[in-house]
Design a protein around this motif. Sequence first.
Motif, PDB file in Angstrom:
ATOM      1  N   ARG A 109      33.399  39.165  41.082  1.00 12.56           N
ATOM      2  CA  ARG A 109      33.706  40.536  41.463  1.00 12.56           C
ATOM      3  C   ARG A 109      33.158  40.843  42.859  1.00 12.56           C
ATOM      4  N   MET A 131      36.967  50.230  32.263  1.00 11.54           N
ATOM      5  CA  MET A 131      38.099  49.301  32.314  1.00 11.54           C
ATOM      6  C   MET A 131      39.392  50.014  31.987  1.00 11.54           C
ATOM      7  N   GLN A 142      31.229  43.459  45.393  1.00 11.79           N
ATOM      8  CA  GLN A 142      30.149  44.407  45.195  1.00 11.79           C
ATOM      9  C   GLN A 142      30.091  45.392  46.357  1.00 11.79           C
ATOM     10  N   ALA A 161      21.274  36.798  44.779  1.00 10.84           N
ATOM     11  CA  ALA A 161      20.338  37.663  44.066  1.00 10.84           C
ATOM     12  C   ALA A 161      19.016  37.732  44.815  1.00 10.84           C
ATOM     13  N   PRO A 171      37.398  27.212  39.048  1.00 14.62           N
ATOM     14  CA  PRO A 171      36.607  28.222  39.769  1.00 14.62           C
ATOM     15  C   PRO A 171      36.810  29.588  39.122  1.00 14.62           C
ATOM     16  N   VAL A 172      35.751  30.368  39.125  1.00  9.40           N
ATOM     17  CA  VAL A 172      35.807  31.706  38.547  1.00  9.40           C
ATOM     18  C   VAL A 172      35.788  32.715  39.675  1.00  9.40           C
ATOM     19  N   ALA A 194      24.032  49.206  42.321  1.00 11.40           N
ATOM     20  CA  ALA A 194      25.252  48.595  42.846  1.00 11.40           C
ATOM     21  C   ALA A 194      26.449  49.106  42.067  1.00 11.40           C
ATOM     22  N   ARG A 254      38.599  46.947  36.797  1.00 13.06           N
ATOM     23  CA  ARG A 254      37.291  47.153  36.175  1.00 13.06           C
ATOM     24  C   ARG A 254      36.309  47.554  37.270  1.00 13.06           C
ATOM     25  N   PHE A 280      36.275  44.820  40.277  1.00 17.56           N
ATOM     26  CA  PHE A 280      36.907  43.576  39.869  1.00 17.56           C
ATOM     27  C   PHE A 280      38.403  43.785  39.806  1.00 17.56           C
ATOM     28  N   ARG A 281      39.129  42.817  40.384  1.00 16.84           N
ATOM     29  CA  ARG A 281      40.597  42.840  40.348  1.00 16.84           C
ATOM     30  C   ARG A 281      41.139  44.185  40.805  1.00 16.84           C
ATOM     31  N   ARG A 335      25.708  50.056  38.120  1.00 15.68           N
ATOM     32  CA  ARG A 335      24.449  49.541  37.578  1.00 15.68           C
ATOM     33  C   ARG A 335      23.279  50.346  38.142  1.00 15.68           C
ATOM     34  N   ARG A 363      28.768  33.788  44.150  1.00 19.76           N
ATOM     35  CA  ARG A 363      28.605  35.251  44.144  1.00 19.76           C
ATOM     36  C   ARG A 363      27.582  35.643  45.197  1.00 19.76           C
ATOM     37  N   VAL A 419      30.353  50.005  32.333  1.00 18.07           N
ATOM     38  CA  VAL A 419      31.576  49.308  32.703  1.00 18.07           C
ATOM     39  C   VAL A 419      32.758  50.193  32.341  1.00 18.07           C
TER      40      VAL A 419
END
Lengths: 345, 174
Positions: free
Chosen positions: A233, A290, A235, A123, A229-230, A264, A273, A268-269, A277, A120, A288
């Motif tokens: 999202r 969705m 940003q 940070a 693997p994940v 931020a 979503r 996602f996808r 923040r 990702r 969030v």
Amino acid sequence: MKRGLRTLAGSLAPLIGLASGGWTQAPPPEGGEPERPFPRRAVNRGCIILRRMVQAERERAFIAREVTTLENGMTFEQWVKRDPRRGMRRESIRPPGELFVDNGRRAFWVSQRLKRYGERDSAAARMRQRATETLRRIGPGGDLRVEWKGQDVVAGRVADILSVRPPEGVPGPSRRFWVDRETGLRLRSEERAPDGRILSLSYYLSVDLSPVLRDEDFAAPEPPAGFQPVKERRQVFSTLEAASKAGYTPHQPGYIPAGFTLRAVEIFREGDRITQRWGNDITVVSLVEMKGPPRLPRGQGEPPSGFLPWPGGTRAYAFKSGERHFVVIGALADDELKRIADSVR
Amino acid sequence: MESIRDCKKIQSRLSEYVDGALSGDETWQARTHLATCAVCARVADDLAATARLLQTLPAPGPSERFEAKLAQRLADQALRPRPTFLARLADGWSRPRVRSATLTSGLALAALLPLTVVALRASRPQTAPAVLAETETMDQLWKEHATFASSEPLSDPSNVLLADLPAGRGGAGL
């Protein structure tokens, strides 16, 4: 004459006590003594120390063994390695099997428990960007309330205790820091609810300020065989950009607590979503949105609604508005989360 | 408490689950069942391990004379008049050996079909592990929130490792 001297002494005593008390006062007892205003001298000292801490976070290399305890009693232990030039590495000891590496450009994580790995945005890069703004807020003209509370010893090192609270009248948790007097490093920190309850506590058992660090410590870890693997999202940093990429404008809350600014927006996808923040340098509130309802894992039945407890004092409030499903997440009181949620409807 | 019927239903779809071929709802149902049923979880693990093992086997290729033989057969077929379907069927069934072979091969096919399906699926070329697309579970939302929150300058950076902690395991809220 004697009466006059006594009267004079009586008048001066409070001033003398007030001037000296800010330097030697011991920390108040745990669990909820209400905060009192401190003398200006102690406030300024606290700001200086806190600014030094923020600087040290970016400049000092060290290896530390850290323990974190949450309000519900769960305890975790991890190794922390940091090099200002190369990045940060966190490796869990108890429970074992979790790894996080941030090299300042990208962040990588591996979970033995979940048999997954991912990548990702860094940070550390985000913290560096925020640090300048945070330093501006720590000072005579800033809105964060910083107070020196006394001194203590952590990991064998003398530390100054600081209390950092959001501005007057602004809801949300506060923090306490134990700052190493010699280096400015953060040795211990607490997150506290407005009523004084400790939501989470982290402290160093040991710290090595002359660490031997290797390049491999901050290299991207090899994905373990068989791990999945994940997909992380994407940003962006403005709702306009998010709307452009997702094809719709995310719902905006009519109320966000004062002091919180948009940090931020995450997509996602391709817009299934969108998460917005907001942060106040101490904590974060997330909204969030969705297209479908969120799921509770482990067969807990219907998709959740209403308030949900999470570790460390964070709460979540799930609701539906129109055809969209929302979750508000943050370490705020229930009425604050509800107020944010109601302003979205 | 898991019922035998639930386990049978789930196990009949485990092959598709392992391949990621189920719909979102079905995937969620399977996951919730596997999280609480050790027996089915073991079956799923074994299926996944088998699929991974089959992927390591080399795909069989045709023989060297395959193309030549195929061309010859096609040429021979083109020269002969084409019988009707019914005529072909009657002709084949009238021969005892064909009848017997048909029945035997039919039974064998029924027995081998599940394995064939698994082998065919496993033989699909695969260049990388399937990407796990996270569903919108509360665990995932908590993880993302905790990860981002740890990057606030005055937050607790240790939360980045706590982000894998399952949601709903916390104590009382504020």
